[in-house]
Write a protein that holds these residues in place. Structure first.
Motif, PDB file in Angstrom:
ATOM      1  N   ALA A  30     -54.943 -16.643 -95.104  1.00  0.00           N
ATOM      2  CA  ALA A  30     -55.472 -15.295 -94.869  1.00  0.00           C
ATOM      3  C   ALA A  30     -55.790 -14.615 -96.193  1.00  0.00           C
ATOM      4  N   GLY A  31     -54.999 -14.884 -97.212  1.00  0.00           N
ATOM      5  CA  GLY A  31     -55.203 -14.295 -98.532  1.00  0.00           C
ATOM      6  C   GLY A  31     -56.481 -14.751 -99.220  1.00  0.00           C
ATOM      7  N   GLU A  32     -57.087 -15.803 -98.719  1.00  0.00           N
ATOM      8  CA  GLU A  32     -58.347 -16.275 -99.280  1.00  0.00           C
ATOM      9  C   GLU A  32     -59.535 -15.414 -98.841  1.00  0.00           C
ATOM     10  N   LEU A  33     -59.342 -14.627 -97.813  1.00  0.00           N
ATOM     11  CA  LEU A  33     -60.412 -13.761 -97.301  1.00  0.00           C
ATOM     12  C   LEU A  33     -60.256 -12.361 -97.877  1.00  0.00           C
ATOM     13  N   ALA A  40     -58.568 -12.727 -90.832  1.00  0.00           N
ATOM     14  CA  ALA A  40     -57.285 -12.865 -91.511  1.00  0.00           C
ATOM     15  C   ALA A  40     -56.200 -12.080 -90.774  1.00  0.00           C
ATOM     16  N   LEU A  41     -56.515 -10.862 -90.378  1.00  0.00           N
ATOM     17  CA  LEU A  41     -55.553 -10.046 -89.639  1.00  0.00           C
ATOM     18  C   LEU A  41     -55.153 -10.727 -88.330  1.00  0.00           C
ATOM     19  N   HIS A  53     -42.197 -12.893 -83.633  1.00  0.00           N
ATOM     20  CA  HIS A  53     -42.219 -11.517 -84.136  1.00  0.00           C
ATOM     21  C   HIS A  53     -43.334 -10.690 -83.487  1.00  0.00           C
ATOM     22  N   SER A  54     -43.214 -10.485 -82.187  1.00  0.00           N
ATOM     23  CA  SER A  54     -44.203  -9.675 -81.464  1.00  0.00           C
ATOM     24  C   SER A  54     -44.338  -8.288 -82.060  1.00  0.00           C
ATOM     25  N   ASP A  55     -43.230  -7.757 -82.568  1.00  0.00           N
ATOM     26  CA  ASP A  55     -43.237  -6.414 -83.149  1.00  0.00           C
ATOM     27  C   ASP A  55     -44.141  -6.332 -84.375  1.00  0.00           C
ATOM     28  N   ARG A  56     -44.211  -7.401 -85.137  1.00  0.00           N
ATOM     29  CA  ARG A  56     -45.101  -7.430 -86.312  1.00  0.00           C
ATOM     30  C   ARG A  56     -46.515  -7.830 -85.932  1.00  0.00           C
ATOM     31  N   ALA A  57     -46.643  -8.598 -84.849  1.00  0.00           N
ATOM     32  CA  ALA A  57     -47.957  -9.080 -84.424  1.00  0.00           C
ATOM     33  C   ALA A  57     -48.819  -7.959 -83.839  1.00  0.00           C
ATOM     34  N   ALA A  58     -48.241  -7.134 -83.005  1.00  0.00           N
ATOM     35  CA  ALA A  58     -49.018  -6.126 -82.277  1.00  0.00           C
ATOM     36  C   ALA A  58     -49.858  -5.230 -83.195  1.00  0.00           C
ATOM     37  N   PRO A  59     -49.295  -4.653 -84.265  1.00  0.00           N
ATOM     38  CA  PRO A  59     -50.127  -3.808 -85.132  1.00  0.00           C
ATOM     39  C   PRO A  59     -51.264  -4.590 -85.799  1.00  0.00           C
ATOM     40  N   LEU A  60     -51.021  -5.854 -86.107  1.00  0.00           N
ATOM     41  CA  LEU A  60     -52.071  -6.669 -86.736  1.00  0.00           C
ATOM     42  C   LEU A  60     -53.197  -6.982 -85.752  1.00  0.00           C
TER      43      LEU A  60
END
Length: 163
Positions: A30-33, A40-41, A53-60
């Motif tokens: 993802a850092g390559e974009l 990437a998001l 980690h659904s909690d971290r996935a949802a905002p992304l």
């Protein structure tokens, strides 16, 4: 190898990696974009989801959609966001997102939309509606009894008892 091919190759080996190791590999790709790139998001959201980690996935997922994620990734993001937020106790929003998605055109993910919508409906105590969606989606994939199963599903949605 092109970025898309490397991402697909990494996902094909997810079971060969520990969660944090897999996430780090997705993060490196993802850092390559460019920063804020919708693809990437999305991939970072998927990696968070796939490592628990659904909690971290949802905002992304929300960010990826907001910046214009397109194609099959857009539909996957809606499905996966809906699943993540359902897991986080937000079944009503999940139902709203997936119900809207039903009207966004048809593709190979239609039955996935129906399946995840069925899960969210069941979480809200709307099991009969959920069963209808699941039966109608399943009927398309059976070698026999397609018509019967789909009709029984429709009867359930109309409040009738299948005979």
């Amino acid at each position: 190898m092109a970025w898309e091919e490397r991402v697909a190759a990494l996902w094909a080996t997810i079971d060969d990696h520990e969660g944090e190791e897999f996430f780090a590999k997705v993060q490196a790709l993802a850092g390559e974009l460019p920063e804020g790139d919708a693809r990437a998001l999305f991939e970072l959201a998927c990696a968070n989801d796939s490592t628990g980690h659904s909690d971290r996935a949802a905002p992304l997922y929300r960010q990826a959609l907001a910046v214009g994620l397109t194609g099959v990734r857009r539909r996957r993001a809606v499905i996966q966001l809906s699943s993540s937020i359902r897991n986080l106790g937000q079944a009503e929003e999940s139902v709203a997102l997936l119900t809207k998605e039903l009207g966004e055109g048809s593709d190979q993910l239609d039955d996935a939309v129906a399946g995840f919508l069925a899960l969210a409906l069941a979480d809200l105590g709307r099991e009969r509606e959920a069963l209808t969606l699941a039966l109608v989606a399943l009927a398309k994939h059976l070698p026999r009894y397609n018509r019967s199963l789909a009709n029984y599903g429709r009867l359930l949605s109309e409040g009738q008892e299948p005979a």
